[in-house]
Motif scaffolding. Structure first.
Motif, PDB file in Angstrom:
ATOM      1  N   HIS A  70      -3.107  -5.200  -1.199  1.00  0.00           N
ATOM      2  CA  HIS A  70      -4.327  -6.002  -1.043  1.00  0.00           C
ATOM      3  C   HIS A  70      -4.090  -7.308  -0.294  1.00  0.00           C
ATOM      4  N   LYS A  71      -2.969  -7.952  -0.529  1.00  0.00           N
ATOM      5  CA  LYS A  71      -2.691  -9.222   0.168  1.00  0.00           C
ATOM      6  C   LYS A  71      -2.443  -8.986   1.657  1.00  0.00           C
ATOM      7  N   GLU A  72      -1.736  -7.908   1.971  1.00  0.00           N
ATOM      8  CA  GLU A  72      -1.412  -7.628   3.360  1.00  0.00           C
ATOM      9  C   GLU A  72      -2.638  -7.233   4.172  1.00  0.00           C
ATOM     10  N   THR A  73      -3.674  -6.685   3.517  1.00  0.00           N
ATOM     11  CA  THR A  73      -4.853  -6.227   4.249  1.00  0.00           C
ATOM     12  C   THR A  73      -5.902  -7.319   4.444  1.00  0.00           C
ATOM     13  N   GLU A  74      -5.704  -8.477   3.824  1.00  0.00           N
ATOM     14  CA  GLU A  74      -6.670  -9.566   4.003  1.00  0.00           C
ATOM     15  C   GLU A  74      -6.762  -9.932   5.474  1.00  0.00           C
ATOM     16  N   GLY A  75      -7.977 -10.013   5.976  1.00  0.00           N
ATOM     17  CA  GLY A  75      -8.200 -10.379   7.366  1.00  0.00           C
ATOM     18  C   GLY A  75      -8.127  -9.220   8.336  1.00  0.00           C
ATOM     19  N   MET A  76      -7.743  -8.041   7.856  1.00  0.00           N
ATOM     20  CA  MET A  76      -7.693  -6.876   8.731  1.00  0.00           C
ATOM     21  C   MET A  76      -9.092  -6.286   8.872  1.00  0.00           C
ATOM     22  N   THR A  77      -9.365  -5.697  10.015  1.00  0.00           N
ATOM     23  CA  THR A  77     -10.634  -5.006  10.212  1.00  0.00           C
ATOM     24  C   THR A  77     -10.585  -3.662   9.485  1.00  0.00           C
ATOM     25  N   ASP A  78     -11.745  -3.063   9.293  1.00  0.00           N
ATOM     26  CA  ASP A  78     -11.786  -1.732   8.676  1.00  0.00           C
ATOM     27  C   ASP A  78     -10.985  -0.729   9.500  1.00  0.00           C
ATOM     28  N   GLU A  79     -11.044  -0.841  10.819  1.00  0.00           N
ATOM     29  CA  GLU A  79     -10.306   0.079  11.691  1.00  0.00           C
ATOM     30  C   GLU A  79      -8.790  -0.090  11.509  1.00  0.00           C
ATOM     31  N   ASN A 139     -17.064   4.401   0.269  1.00  0.00           N
ATOM     32  CA  ASN A 139     -16.278   4.719  -0.912  1.00  0.00           C
ATOM     33  C   ASN A 139     -14.859   5.048  -0.487  1.00  0.00           C
ATOM     34  N   TYR A 140     -13.934   4.850  -1.368  1.00  0.00           N
ATOM     35  CA  TYR A 140     -12.529   5.074  -1.066  1.00  0.00           C
ATOM     36  C   TYR A 140     -12.038   6.319  -1.784  1.00  0.00           C
ATOM     37  N   ASP A 141     -11.191   7.099  -1.105  1.00  0.00           N
ATOM     38  CA  ASP A 141     -10.545   8.195  -1.807  1.00  0.00           C
ATOM     39  C   ASP A 141      -9.401   7.621  -2.650  1.00  0.00           C
ATOM     40  N   GLU A 142      -8.774   8.460  -3.440  1.00  0.00           N
ATOM     41  CA  GLU A 142      -7.740   7.980  -4.370  1.00  0.00           C
ATOM     42  C   GLU A 142      -6.561   7.335  -3.643  1.00  0.00           C
ATOM     43  N   ASP A 143      -6.135   7.923  -2.507  1.00  0.00           N
ATOM     44  CA  ASP A 143      -5.037   7.329  -1.746  1.00  0.00           C
ATOM     45  C   ASP A 143      -5.412   5.943  -1.244  1.00  0.00           C
ATOM     46  N   GLU A 144      -6.656   5.802  -0.798  1.00  0.00           N
ATOM     47  CA  GLU A 144      -7.065   4.496  -0.277  1.00  0.00           C
ATOM     48  C   GLU A 144      -7.145   3.465  -1.397  1.00  0.00           C
ATOM     49  N   LYS A 145      -7.596   3.880  -2.574  1.00  0.00           N
ATOM     50  CA  LYS A 145      -7.642   2.956  -3.716  1.00  0.00           C
ATOM     51  C   LYS A 145      -6.225   2.479  -4.047  1.00  0.00           C
ATOM     52  N   GLU A 146      -5.292   3.436  -4.076  1.00  0.00           N
ATOM     53  CA  GLU A 146      -3.888   3.118  -4.361  1.00  0.00           C
ATOM     54  C   GLU A 146      -3.326   2.176  -3.295  1.00  0.00           C
ATOM     55  N   PHE A 147      -3.615   2.490  -2.030  1.00  0.00           N
ATOM     56  CA  PHE A 147      -3.144   1.679  -0.911  1.00  0.00           C
ATOM     57  C   PHE A 147      -3.702   0.263  -1.005  1.00  0.00           C
ATOM     58  N   ARG A 148      -4.998   0.133  -1.210  1.00  0.00           N
ATOM     59  CA  ARG A 148      -5.625  -1.192  -1.268  1.00  0.00           C
ATOM     60  C   ARG A 148      -5.101  -1.999  -2.455  1.00  0.00           C
ATOM     61  N   PHE A 149      -4.851  -1.321  -3.578  1.00  0.00           N
ATOM     62  CA  PHE A 149      -4.303  -2.013  -4.742  1.00  0.00           C
ATOM     63  C   PHE A 149      -2.898  -2.523  -4.438  1.00  0.00           C
ATOM     64  N   ALA A 150      -2.076  -1.660  -3.860  1.00  0.00           N
ATOM     65  CA  ALA A 150      -0.681  -2.018  -3.607  1.00  0.00           C
ATOM     66  C   ALA A 150      -0.528  -3.060  -2.497  1.00  0.00           C
ATOM     67  N   LEU A 171      -3.796   2.968   6.521  1.00  0.00           N
ATOM     68  CA  LEU A 171      -3.945   3.982   5.475  1.00  0.00           C
ATOM     69  C   LEU A 171      -3.477   5.351   5.974  1.00  0.00           C
ATOM     70  N   ARG A 172      -3.799   5.675   7.219  1.00  0.00           N
ATOM     71  CA  ARG A 172      -3.357   6.937   7.807  1.00  0.00           C
ATOM     72  C   ARG A 172      -1.834   7.021   7.786  1.00  0.00           C
ATOM     73  N   PHE A 173      -1.181   5.930   8.180  1.00  0.00           N
ATOM     74  CA  PHE A 173       0.279   5.875   8.162  1.00  0.00           C
ATOM     75  C   PHE A 173       0.801   6.020   6.732  1.00  0.00           C
ATOM     76  N   TYR A 174       0.165   5.321   5.788  1.00  0.00           N
ATOM     77  CA  TYR A 174       0.547   5.381   4.376  1.00  0.00           C
ATOM     78  C   TYR A 174       0.472   6.820   3.859  1.00  0.00           C
ATOM     79  N   LYS A 175      -0.621   7.515   4.188  1.00  0.00           N
ATOM     80  CA  LYS A 175      -0.786   8.902   3.733  1.00  0.00           C
ATOM     81  C   LYS A 175       0.267   9.809   4.355  1.00  0.00           C
TER      82      LYS A 175
END
Length: 113
Positions: free
Chosen positions: A79-88, A66-77, A94-98
């Motif tokens: 989403h294209k840049e994260t395609e192909g990235m690993t969870d790590e 499950n994603y916290d609110e910051d992660e939901k916001e990050f993934r929404f904003a 996300l850590r940098f974003y926060k």
């Protein structure tokens, strides 16, 4: 691959119990678990909500339950840049974003004094 069976067994509930809670039939749950039938998006949302997991986790696209609110916001904003990235890699981004989001909040707070 849907993770319905795994999640159901973790909660120690039967297919019939899950079906009743979701207003479905036991046969539908069985077919979903075996991959013989695809649930509708509404059913997927209901299952994800029941187990408190993301759709990505339910569908086997992520190992993050499950994603916290910051992660939901990050993934929404981003989403294209994260395609192909690993969870790590996503966790690192996300850590940098926060950190940046918190720094901006602090700067605004300090500037308004």
């Amino acid at each position: 691959m849907l993770r319905i069976k795994e999640l159901r067994e973790e909660k120690n509930i039967s297919q019939l119990e899950l079906a009743k809670k979701l207003n479905l039939t036991q046969q539908s749950i069985s077919l979903y678990e075996k991959g013989d039938r695809e649930p509708s998006i509404d059913v997927l949302k209901s299952i994800a909500n029941f187990f408190n997991v993301s759709l990505d986790y339910l569908l086997g696209k992520s190992d993050i339950r499950n994603y916290d609110e910051d992660e939901k916001e990050f993934r929404f904003a981003f989403h294209k840049e994260t395609e192909g990235m690993t969870d790590e890699e996503i966790k690192d981004a996300l850590r940098f974003y926060k950190e940046m989001k918190n720094r901006i909040k602090e700067e605004k707070k300090d500037g308004s004094k």
